[in-house]
Enzyme design. Sequence first.
Site, PDB file in Angstrom:
ATOM      1  N   LYS A  87      52.056  37.038  46.049  1.00 23.99           N
ATOM      2  CA  LYS A  87      51.299  36.265  45.065  1.00 23.99           C
ATOM      3  C   LYS A  87      52.091  36.200  43.764  1.00 23.99           C
ATOM      4  CE  LYS A  87      47.772  37.932  42.575  1.00 23.99           C
ATOM      5  NZ  LYS A  87      47.878  37.443  41.176  1.00 23.99           N
ATOM      6  N   ASP A 113      49.223  31.740  42.546  1.00 27.52           N
ATOM      7  CA  ASP A 113      47.922  32.030  41.952  1.00 27.52           C
ATOM      8  C   ASP A 113      47.911  31.565  40.498  1.00 27.52           C
ATOM      9  OD1 ASP A 113      45.373  33.016  41.553  1.00 27.52           O
ATOM     10  OD2 ASP A 113      46.068  35.040  41.072  1.00 27.52           O
ATOM     11  N   LEU A 114      47.631  30.278  40.303  1.00 20.57           N
ATOM     12  CA  LEU A 114      47.734  29.676  38.967  1.00 20.57           C
ATOM     13  C   LEU A 114      46.376  29.270  38.394  1.00 20.57           C
ATOM     14  CD1 LEU A 114      50.984  27.633  39.597  1.00 20.57           C
ATOM     15  CD2 LEU A 114      50.730  29.825  38.421  1.00 20.57           C
ATOM     16  N   LYS A 115      45.325  29.411  39.173  1.00 21.34           N
ATOM     17  CA  LYS A 115      43.947  29.245  38.690  1.00 21.34           C
ATOM     18  C   LYS A 115      43.786  27.980  37.831  1.00 21.34           C
ATOM     19  CE  LYS A 115      42.908  34.227  38.742  1.00 21.34           C
ATOM     20  NZ  LYS A 115      44.263  34.744  39.065  1.00 21.34           N
ATOM     21  N   PHE A 116      44.135  26.856  38.396  1.00 22.10           N
ATOM     22  CA  PHE A 116      44.077  25.604  37.648  1.00 22.10           C
ATOM     23  C   PHE A 116      42.637  25.282  37.230  1.00 22.10           C
ATOM     24  CE2 PHE A 116      47.848  24.917  40.420  1.00 22.10           C
ATOM     25  CZ  PHE A 116      48.791  24.791  39.417  1.00 22.10           C
ATOM     26  N   ASP A 175      41.298  22.192  34.607  1.00 22.90           N
ATOM     27  CA  ASP A 175      41.569  21.154  33.617  1.00 22.90           C
ATOM     28  C   ASP A 175      40.852  19.897  34.093  1.00 22.90           C
ATOM     29  OD1 ASP A 175      42.834  19.534  31.579  1.00 22.90           O
ATOM     30  OD2 ASP A 175      44.461  21.015  31.543  1.00 22.90           O
ATOM     31  N   ARG A 192      41.758  49.051  45.660  1.00 22.86           N
ATOM     32  CA  ARG A 192      42.287  50.337  45.233  1.00 22.86           C
ATOM     33  C   ARG A 192      42.149  51.330  46.380  1.00 22.86           C
ATOM     34  NH1 ARG A 192      43.861  47.348  42.048  1.00 22.86           N
ATOM     35  NH2 ARG A 192      43.698  47.367  39.772  1.00 22.86           N
ATOM     36  N   GLY A 240      48.257  44.907  43.850  1.00 25.50           N
ATOM     37  CA  GLY A 240      49.355  44.870  42.887  1.00 25.50           C
ATOM     38  C   GLY A 240      49.784  46.253  42.450  1.00 25.50           C
ATOM     39  N   ARG A 241      49.101  46.788  41.454  1.00 24.50           N
ATOM     40  CA  ARG A 241      49.511  48.045  40.833  1.00 24.50           C
ATOM     41  C   ARG A 241      49.685  49.224  41.783  1.00 24.50           C
ATOM     42  NH1 ARG A 241      45.748  46.635  35.676  1.00 24.50           N
ATOM     43  NH2 ARG A 241      44.763  45.421  37.325  1.00 24.50           N
TER      44      ARG A 241
END
Length: 234
Positions: free
Chosen positions: A37, A65-68, A70, A179, A209-210
Amino acid sequence: MHSIPPRERLIFALDVPDADAARSLVETLGDSVVFYKLGLELLMAGGYHELLDWLAKRGRKIFADLKFFDIPATVAGAIRGLNGRGVTFTTVHGHRAVMEAAVGAARDLRILAVTVLTSFDRADVDELGLGISVEQLVLARARQALATGCAGIISSGIEAEAVRRELGEKLLIVTPGIRPAENRPADDQKRVLTIERAFASGADYIVVGRPIRDARDPRAAAEAMQAAIAASVG
């Protein structure tokens, strides 16, 4: 549950400062991760499209993952710019006109609708003035995603069970905020689950991710998660 190769169900969130750091981490992870991602941090760092091409040439699957969010014409133009880049998924916010525009412009990628961010809880939803619970909002946006032709949704595993109960297998569910049970740090995610619970609740993919990026041995951490996924999905 949708038929997906188990090792593709782990999507690693490549949340690093720049493209060079991204390439280095991808090489460190090797074949422990198949799906990546790439979000707004890398987009703003520069070299985003070149990184997409680099990953695609190496046979990796890509989630942009750009969460458009507009006006519809702008969203449609942005989606057209991602066609032909080897992208499997991209995200838009779960508003009907935005989803319709994105689906209409997509050619070789699939649209996922963001329902409620996993950094939100009931208090955050109340601030929007909607007067409904997180689960009710997720379900409402999931119904709209299905009606507008989206391939799936982004949803916490906490609400995934309710989506599956109402909509069955009609949508893919991609679940962030994962998690491991032994690794539950304090961070900005409020609605989190373990790997096992996410898949039991109906997730098709998990985004991590983390817990991988910040591990002492990222590749070993990813492989441990792959083993947990394989055990969870049979």
